[in-house]
Design an enzyme around this catalytic site. Structure first.
Site, PDB file in Angstrom:
ATOM      1  N   SER A   1       0.817  -1.217   0.000  1.00  0.00           N
ATOM      2  CA  SER A   1       0.000   0.000   0.000  1.00  0.00           C
ATOM      3  C   SER A   1       0.846   1.260   0.000  1.00  0.00           C
ATOM      4  O   SER A   1       2.001   1.252   0.433  1.00  0.00           O
ATOM      5  CB  SER A   1      -0.913   0.027   1.232  1.00  0.00           C
ATOM      6  OG  SER A   1      -1.726  -1.099   1.269  1.00  0.00           O
TER       7      SER A   1
HETATM    8  N1  SAH Z   1       0.236  -5.646   4.061  1.00  0.00           N
HETATM    9  C1  SAH Z   1       0.976  -5.899   2.833  1.00  0.00           C
HETATM   10  C2  SAH Z   1       0.193  -5.603   1.568  1.00  0.00           C
HETATM   11  C3  SAH Z   1      -0.978  -6.472   1.427  1.00  0.00           C
HETATM   12  S1  SAH Z   1      -1.513  -6.785  -0.210  1.00  0.00           S
HETATM   13  C4  SAH Z   1       2.304  -5.175   2.814  1.00  0.00           C
HETATM   14  O1  SAH Z   1       2.604  -4.426   3.760  1.00  0.00           O
HETATM   15  O2  SAH Z   1       3.056  -5.381   1.879  1.00  0.00           O
HETATM   16  C5  SAH Z   1      -2.784  -7.928   0.232  1.00  0.00           C
HETATM   17  C6  SAH Z   1      -2.280  -9.295   0.565  1.00  0.00           C
HETATM   18  O3  SAH Z   1      -3.356 -10.038   1.114  1.00  0.00           O
HETATM   19  C7  SAH Z   1      -1.808 -10.084  -0.647  1.00  0.00           C
HETATM   20  O4  SAH Z   1      -0.484 -10.510  -0.444  1.00  0.00           O
HETATM   21  C8  SAH Z   1      -2.780 -11.264  -0.719  1.00  0.00           C
HETATM   22  O5  SAH Z   1      -2.180 -12.459  -1.185  1.00  0.00           O
HETATM   23  C9  SAH Z   1      -3.209 -11.384   0.722  1.00  0.00           C
HETATM   24  N2  SAH Z   1      -4.465 -12.080   0.987  1.00  0.00           N
HETATM   25  C10 SAH Z   1      -5.620 -12.029   0.289  1.00  0.00           C
HETATM   26  N3  SAH Z   1      -6.551 -12.805   0.873  1.00  0.00           N
HETATM   27  C11 SAH Z   1      -5.979 -13.363   1.976  1.00  0.00           C
HETATM   28  C12 SAH Z   1      -6.423 -14.258   2.997  1.00  0.00           C
HETATM   29  N4  SAH Z   1      -7.649 -14.764   3.021  1.00  0.00           N
HETATM   30  N5  SAH Z   1      -5.550 -14.595   3.972  1.00  0.00           N
HETATM   31  C13 SAH Z   1      -4.291 -14.117   3.980  1.00  0.00           C
HETATM   32  N6  SAH Z   1      -3.815 -13.277   3.043  1.00  0.00           N
HETATM   33  C14 SAH Z   1      -4.645 -12.899   2.058  1.00  0.00           C
END
Ligand code: SAH
Length: 219
Positions: A66
């Protein structure tokens, strides 16, 4: 400090001043965490020059880290205390987990994408964040064995608030989660007390999909 280290330090200082303080992020501990965590270590080599820029960045597999301001907004909203245990859903690059780890006692973070999970774990280990515990799996179900949590942060967009996450929030606990359609969401802050759960809206946002049993279906 070597030259490049000093350069990144000054990029972080301006990121905090121009992207966070100027937009109303006030908590000194939160601002301090952003001055400390090397965001450039969490992005691919080819994007290092943009690591501290005012926008999200791709981290592979169509996922994104983000925009710094959004990470700050969500972090400040959680009002984290130094003895808090925090759950993050969507480890991604591991950057948000590292910010949380600067503020909390311990951070539990869940990622459903195997490649991103492995990579984030390596970065976290390399940087020495021993209070971050990573798990590979579906975060929409929370992390029952370690519940309850003082704070929960969901960093992917959900169609609705997953029930298991609310159940795993302690009394006095806070949660932030983007909720809405796949193209736009509202950032919701939840507060749980003896009476129940209270919601406030923090503003519109756009996140990648939260995929899982209590989220969107996989494509
Ligand atoms: N917080 C992260 C960015 C998140 S992007 C950072 O600091 O870089 C969103 C992430 O959520 C992605 O990597 C995606 O694979 C993950 N995601 C989506 N659904 C999910 C779920 N049910 N459980 C765990 N991770 C999930």
């Amino acid at each position: 400090m070597e030259v490049s280290g000093r350069r990144y330090q000054s990029l972080r200082e301006s990121m905090v001043k121009n992207q966070m303080e100027s937009r109303g992020i006030r908590d000194p501990k939160v601002l301090e965490a952003f001055k400390k965590v090397p965001r450039h270590e969490f992005v691919n080599e080819s994007l290092i020059d943009q690591a501290y820029s005012d926008h999200p960045l791709p981290i592979g597999d169509q996922q994104t880290i983000s925009q710094p301001y959004i990470v700050a907004l969500m972090t400040e909203a959680l009002q984290i205390d130094s003895d808090d245990r925090v759950l993050e859903i969507g480890t991604g690059s591991g950057y948000q987990a590292a910010i949380l780890a600067e503020l909390a006692y311990r951070v539990y973070t869940v990622e459903r994408n195997r490649t991103l999970y492995e990579k984030a774990r390596k970065t976290i280990e390399k940087l020495g964040y021993y209070n971050i515990i990573c798990r590979y799996g579906d975060g929409t179900l929370g992390w029952k064995e370690e519940a309850p949590f003082d704070a929960i942060m969901v960093t992917a967009g959900a169609p609705e608030i997953p029930g298991p996450l609310v159940d795993q929030l302690s009394i006095g606990g806070r949660m932030v989660i983007p909720v809405g359609s796949t193209s736009s969401q509202m950032m919701i802050k939840l507060y749980r007390d003896e009476q129940g759960v209270h919601e406030t809206e923090l503003g519109g946002c756009r996140f990648v999909k939260l995929i899982g049993q209590r989220g969107w279906k996989a494509d």
